[in-house]
Motif scaffolding. Structure first.
Motif, PDB file in Angstrom:
ATOM      1  N   ALA A   1       0.725  -1.031   0.007  1.00 50.88           N
ATOM      2  CA  ALA A   1      -0.157  -0.052   0.032  1.00 50.88           C
ATOM      3  C   ALA A   1       0.964   1.401  -0.017  1.00 50.88           C
ATOM      4  O   ALA A   1       1.163   2.059   0.906  1.00 50.88           O
ATOM      5  CB  ALA A   1      -1.015  -0.122   1.326  1.00 50.88           C
TER       6      ALA A   1
ATOM      7  N   GLY B   1       3.154   0.671  -5.528  1.00 49.19           N
ATOM      8  CA  GLY B   1       2.320  -0.535  -5.487  1.00 49.19           C
ATOM      9  C   GLY B   1       1.079  -0.110  -6.189  1.00 49.19           C
ATOM     10  O   GLY B   1       0.577  -0.678  -7.087  1.00 49.19           O
ATOM     11  N   LEU B   2       0.671   0.971  -5.909  1.00 50.02           N
ATOM     12  CA  LEU B   2      -0.833   1.505  -6.634  1.00 50.02           C
ATOM     13  C   LEU B   2      -0.537   1.952  -8.076  1.00 50.02           C
ATOM     14  O   LEU B   2      -1.388   1.474  -8.820  1.00 50.02           O
ATOM     15  CB  LEU B   2      -1.244   2.701  -5.634  1.00 50.02           C
TER      16      LEU B   2
ATOM     17  N   VAL C   1       0.450  -1.977  -9.959  1.00 53.99           N
ATOM     18  CA  VAL C   1      -0.038  -3.505  -9.957  1.00 53.99           C
ATOM     19  C   VAL C   1      -1.015  -3.877 -11.104  1.00 53.99           C
ATOM     20  O   VAL C   1      -0.895  -4.965 -11.563  1.00 53.99           O
ATOM     21  CB  VAL C   1      -1.094  -3.248  -8.419  1.00 53.99           C
TER      22      VAL C   1
ATOM     23  N   SER D   1      -1.638  -5.816   3.015  1.00 51.40           N
ATOM     24  CA  SER D   1      -2.611  -5.109   2.026  1.00 51.40           C
ATOM     25  C   SER D   1      -2.911  -5.704   1.056  1.00 51.40           C
ATOM     26  O   SER D   1      -2.419  -6.778   0.487  1.00 51.40           O
ATOM     27  CB  SER D   1      -1.963  -3.767   1.671  1.00 51.40           C
TER      28      SER D   1
ATOM     29  N   ILE E   1      -3.212  -4.558  -1.804  1.00 47.08           N
ATOM     30  CA  ILE E   1      -2.466  -4.396  -3.190  1.00 47.08           C
ATOM     31  C   ILE E   1      -1.128  -5.370  -3.119  1.00 47.08           C
ATOM     32  O   ILE E   1      -0.909  -5.748  -4.187  1.00 47.08           O
ATOM     33  CB  ILE E   1      -1.808  -3.011  -2.815  1.00 47.08           C
TER      34      ILE E   1
ATOM     35  N   ARG F   1      -2.435  -8.471  -4.597  1.00 47.69           N
ATOM     36  CA  ARG F   1      -2.589  -8.651  -6.004  1.00 47.69           C
ATOM     37  C   ARG F   1      -1.357  -8.602  -6.733  1.00 47.69           C
ATOM     38  O   ARG F   1      -0.948  -9.199  -7.692  1.00 47.69           O
ATOM     39  CB  ARG F   1      -3.397  -7.370  -6.317  1.00 47.69           C
TER      40      ARG F   1
END
Length: 339
Positions: free
Chosen positions: A216, A220-221, A224, A249, A251, A254
């Protein structure tokens, strides 16, 4: 790096011979942390604290170890205590600033950098950190004098100025390149490279991504969805090398699913991370941090992959001989700036 390892080994022998030597344990903690071994650094600092409880030098090293392990609140508490015990120590104030940055306390970080610079006003590294954070917080006190000090240091060839901190200066492209090259040159001279390797001629291309933001975190955001798309390409094998611990998280989950393999290398020595990348047979290695802080340029300097690229966090020249390409568009890096 060879010299650093030799020094570490000598200090390990010293504390084996004289386990009550407080100074040797502190020096060993420094040596372990210097090569990226957070766990060994923690052990040495803890032993020093057993010998001299509440000693600021030992507290500071344990704080640095906690910071490298991503335990930012614990690190901040330890370094704040160290600074209280040794209020005239600029290095402890500096490390407190680094920790408070990652603990999301920007005003407190800026105060720590200001204190460090006040204690060591001629140190360009201190000045650059203070200047960078004052600009971020729109604090214009002494800003022109600080800027002149930092730019003068770069012109004089001082490698202490961090390229990321220097990005916010109204400097020429030549100055930015000089800053990055000077910083990279110190590492390039100190760290031996792994034996040369070649990209594979057949089979799926193995692509690695190295970052401290696989969770997170903005990295990562931002990555992903891309990594999920790459996962669907049979001609690619995606490997993530996570410098940060699993934050639990969604994220991170994923990212784990999107990668062919997610290698948790948090807190490991630089040489061990480089060898892990080499053993995975990575063809293309993307450094997602660059000089952006929290990365491991020491690992990249060892050349674990045959082709290494800078992308995402640091939108500028690395000035580093271990980076072959930077990935950017015409907005981030206009062609007019190319040299």
């Amino acid at each position: 790096m060879t010299n650093a390892l030799n020094e570490r080994d000598q200090l390990r022998n010293a504390v084996t011979r004289q386990p009550g030597d407080f100074i040797a344990w502190v020096m060993l903690a420094d040596a372990e942390l210097g090569i990226g071994d957070a766990r060994a650094g923690e052990t040495a600092a803890s032993r020093a604290l057993q010998l001299r409880p509440q000693h600021p030098e030992a507290l500071a090293r344990l704080g640095r170890a906690r910071w490298m392990q991503g335990r930012h609140d614990e690190a901040a508490a330890l370094l704040q205590l160290a600074c209280q015990c040794a209020p005239q120590h600029p290095g402890m104030a500096l490390w407190l600033g680094h920790v408070l940055e990652d603990a999301n306390q920007p005003e407190a970080a800026a105060d720590a950098y200001r204190r460090a610079h006040a204690l060591a006003p001629d140190e360009a590294y201190m000045a650059a950190q203070r200047l960078n954070w004052q600009r971020r917080l729109c604090d214009w006190r002494d800003i022109d004098a600080l800027s002149q000090q930092v730019r003068r240091a770069v012109v004089q060839g001082n490698p202490a100025v961090e390229p990321f901190a220097f990005l916010s200066e109204d400097a020429t492209t030549a100055e930015q390149l000089a800053c990055a090259r000077q910083r990279a040159g110190v590492l390039a001279q100190a760290i031996p490279r792994l034996p040369a390797t070649q990209m594979r001629a057949h089979g799926a291309l193995r692509v690695g991504f190295l970052s401290n933001g696989f969770g997170a975190h903005p990295t990562g955001l931002l990555t992903v969805a891309l990594l999920e798309q790459l996962h669907a390409q049979p001609q690619l094998q995606v490997h993530l090398f996570a410098l940060n611990r699993d934050d639990g998280s969604s994220i991170r989950q994923r990212l784990q699913a999107a990668a062919g393999q997610l290698h948790d290398v948090s807190g490991q020595p630089h040489a061990a991370i480089a060898q892990r990348i080499r053993n995975a047979g990575i063809d293309l290695l993307f450094d997602l941090r660059g000089w952006g802080g929290g990365g491991t340029p020491e690992v990249l300097a060892m050349r674990p992959a045959p082709l290494q690229l800078n992308w995402l966090a640091y939108p500028g020249t690395s000035g580093a001989p271990w980076i072959d390409y930077v990935v950017a568009d015409g907005f981030v890096l206009p062609s007019a700036l190319e040299s």
